[in-house]
Each structure stands twice: as structure tokens, then as C-alpha cells.
Design a protein around this motif. Sequence first.
Motif, short mmCIF file in Angstrom:
data_model
loop_
_atom_site.label_atom_id
_atom_site.label_comp_id
_atom_site.label_asym_id
_atom_site.label_seq_id
_atom_site.Cartn_x
_atom_site.Cartn_y
_atom_site.Cartn_z
N ASN A 29 0.83 -1.06 -0.13
CA ASN A 29 -0.07 -0.08 -0.17
C ASN A 29 0.78 1.29 0.07
OD1 ASN A 29 -2.50 -1.23 -0.15
ND2 ASN A 29 -2.84 -1.49 2.33
N GLU A 30 2.12 1.08 0.74
CA GLU A 30 2.73 2.44 0.75
C GLU A 30 3.34 2.76 -0.53
OE1 GLU A 30 7.09 3.56 2.80
OE2 GLU A 30 5.40 2.57 4.15
N ASN A 31 3.81 1.71 -1.27
CA ASN A 31 4.42 1.77 -2.58
C ASN A 31 3.19 2.72 -3.53
OD1 ASN A 31 6.83 0.91 -1.94
ND2 ASN A 31 6.49 -1.21 -2.52
N TRP A 32 1.87 2.04 -3.23
CA TRP A 32 0.89 2.48 -4.15
C TRP A 32 0.78 3.82 -3.85
CZ3 TRP A 32 -3.76 4.89 -4.17
CH2 TRP A 32 -4.55 4.97 -5.17
N TRP A 33 0.48 4.17 -2.71
CA TRP A 33 0.28 5.61 -2.28
C TRP A 33 1.33 6.55 -2.70
CZ3 TRP A 33 -4.48 7.34 -1.61
CH2 TRP A 33 -5.39 6.25 -1.19
N ASN A 38 1.36 6.76 -9.55
CA ASN A 38 0.24 7.33 -9.46
C ASN A 38 0.22 8.66 -9.92
OD1 ASN A 38 -0.73 4.89 -8.05
ND2 ASN A 38 0.37 5.37 -6.41
N ILE A 39 1.27 9.11 -10.46
CA ILE A 39 1.28 10.62 -10.93
C ILE A 39 1.50 10.59 -12.17
CG2 ILE A 39 2.68 12.80 -10.64
CD1 ILE A 39 3.60 11.81 -7.93
N SER A 40 0.48 11.37 -13.08
CA SER A 40 0.66 11.53 -14.35
C SER A 40 1.43 13.14 -14.71
CB SER A 40 -0.71 11.55 -15.08
OG SER A 40 -1.04 10.33 -15.01
N TYR A 41 2.57 12.92 -15.01
CA TYR A 41 3.17 14.32 -15.22
C TYR A 41 2.74 15.10 -16.49
CZ TYR A 41 6.00 13.10 -11.25
OH TYR A 41 6.46 12.72 -10.09
N LEU A 42 2.38 16.39 -16.26
CA LEU A 42 1.88 17.18 -17.56
C LEU A 42 3.19 17.64 -18.18
CD1 LEU A 42 -0.42 19.57 -15.54
CD2 LEU A 42 -1.05 17.53 -16.71
N GLN A 92 -15.85 12.53 -15.25
CA GLN A 92 -15.74 11.36 -14.32
C GLN A 92 -15.28 11.08 -12.95
OE1 GLN A 92 -13.83 10.76 -17.77
NE2 GLN A 92 -15.73 10.38 -18.88
N GLU A 93 -14.26 12.11 -12.70
CA GLU A 93 -13.54 11.96 -11.32
C GLU A 93 -12.85 13.17 -11.14
OE1 GLU A 93 -10.02 9.15 -12.02
OE2 GLU A 93 -9.72 10.31 -14.06
N ALA A 94 -12.61 13.21 -9.60
CA ALA A 94 -11.69 14.46 -9.13
C ALA A 94 -10.38 14.33 -9.17
CB ALA A 94 -12.22 14.44 -7.64
N LEU A 95 -9.77 15.21 -9.39
CA LEU A 95 -8.40 15.13 -9.63
C LEU A 95 -7.69 15.92 -8.50
CD1 LEU A 95 -7.94 15.07 -13.55
CD2 LEU A 95 -8.01 13.10 -11.78
N VAL A 96 -6.55 15.89 -8.39
CA VAL A 96 -5.61 16.73 -7.49
C VAL A 96 -4.27 16.92 -8.51
CG1 VAL A 96 -3.94 17.12 -5.55
CG2 VAL A 96 -6.30 16.07 -5.35
N GLY A 106 2.13 17.34 -11.90
CA GLY A 106 1.48 16.08 -12.02
C GLY A 106 -0.02 16.09 -11.58
N ILE A 107 -0.82 15.02 -12.11
CA ILE A 107 -2.16 14.68 -11.80
C ILE A 107 -2.10 13.56 -11.07
CG2 ILE A 107 -4.47 14.26 -12.82
CD1 ILE A 107 -3.61 15.91 -15.13
N SER A 108 -2.71 13.25 -9.95
CA SER A 108 -3.35 12.26 -9.47
C SER A 108 -4.74 12.30 -8.98
CB SER A 108 -2.52 12.00 -8.15
OG SER A 108 -2.60 13.03 -7.19
N ARG A 109 -5.37 10.88 -8.81
CA ARG A 109 -6.62 10.83 -8.48
C ARG A 109 -7.02 11.54 -6.93
NH1 ARG A 109 -8.99 4.95 -9.46
NH2 ARG A 109 -10.46 5.75 -7.87
N SER A 110 -8.05 12.04 -6.91
CA SER A 110 -8.40 12.52 -5.42
C SER A 110 -8.37 11.58 -4.32
CB SER A 110 -9.55 13.58 -5.45
OG SER A 110 -9.83 13.87 -4.23
N PHE A 111 -7.56 11.72 -3.05
CA PHE A 111 -7.81 10.88 -2.00
C PHE A 111 -9.08 10.79 -1.68
CE2 PHE A 111 -7.52 9.81 2.52
CZ PHE A 111 -6.85 8.90 2.35
N SER A 112 -10.12 11.59 -1.64
CA SER A 112 -11.35 11.73 -1.27
C SER A 112 -12.25 10.55 -2.11
CB SER A 112 -12.05 12.92 -1.33
OG SER A 112 -12.09 13.34 -2.67
N GLN A 113 -12.01 10.31 -3.19
CA GLN A 113 -12.60 9.19 -4.05
C GLN A 113 -12.33 7.97 -3.19
OE1 GLN A 113 -11.01 9.93 -7.80
NE2 GLN A 113 -12.84 10.01 -8.79
#
Length: 121
Positions: A29-33, A38-42, A92-96, A106-113
Motif C-alpha cells: 500500500n505504501e508503494n501504491w500511495w 500514481n502521478i501523471s506528469y503534465l 468522471q473523477e476528481a483530480l489533484v 502532475g495529476i493524481s486521483r483525489s484521495f477523497s475518492q
Amino acid sequence: MRIKLLKSVLIYAVVAGTLSGCASQSQDNENWWHGNENISYLTPKSTEKVKFAQPGEVVNVVDMTSQEYEMQVKKRYFSASGKDCLEAQTTQEALVICEYSENRWGISRSFSQFTNEGALQ
């Protein structure tokens, strides 16, 4: 006496097995988080758009894998680490979106999801 010793050994074995399983799961989980996967660089052009985007503005950006996002900026903030970030919403989704280093956003999915999916209502 022998039965107590056998029970104790069995309990210790179960506890040790459980703890080692939790430790390896936690590491995954630590590696995933915290991993870069998990980051899509712009792209540099999209980075410039995001740097100055204001709440309410709709921004079209592209990441380094050519994935396109049309998003509405919800709010800007500074993360706990002091990085400039913004929350955005696609259809479709919230992003950070955060600045990870100078001119590298970079873009990642919102933790709140993740927290809302399993939340008790």
C-alpha cells in the motif's frame, strides 16, 4: 502443562504469521500511495496552463503519455509539504494537480475518492 505450552506456541505462530502478512500488505500500500506510478506528469505547455488557472476556470491539459483531460478547477491550495496544488473535476473523477518540483506538475486521483467509496453513511 504440556497443553498450555502447545497453546502458547500455536498462538505465537498465528500472531507472527498475521503480523508478517500485515507488514507485507502495508509495504504494498505504501508503494501504491507514494509511488510515482500514481502521478501523471503534465507536458510543459499544460504545466503553464495549470500554474495560473483560477477556480471556476475550465482547463484542457495533456500529460506526458498524451492522455487529455478537460477539467474545471475547484480550488487552489498549498499542501502540507508547501507545494502549490489545485483540486479539479472532470466529468468522471476528481483530480489533484500539484507542483512536484520546479516546473514539474502532475495529476493524481483525489484521495477523497478512495475514502468516500468505503465510508459508512
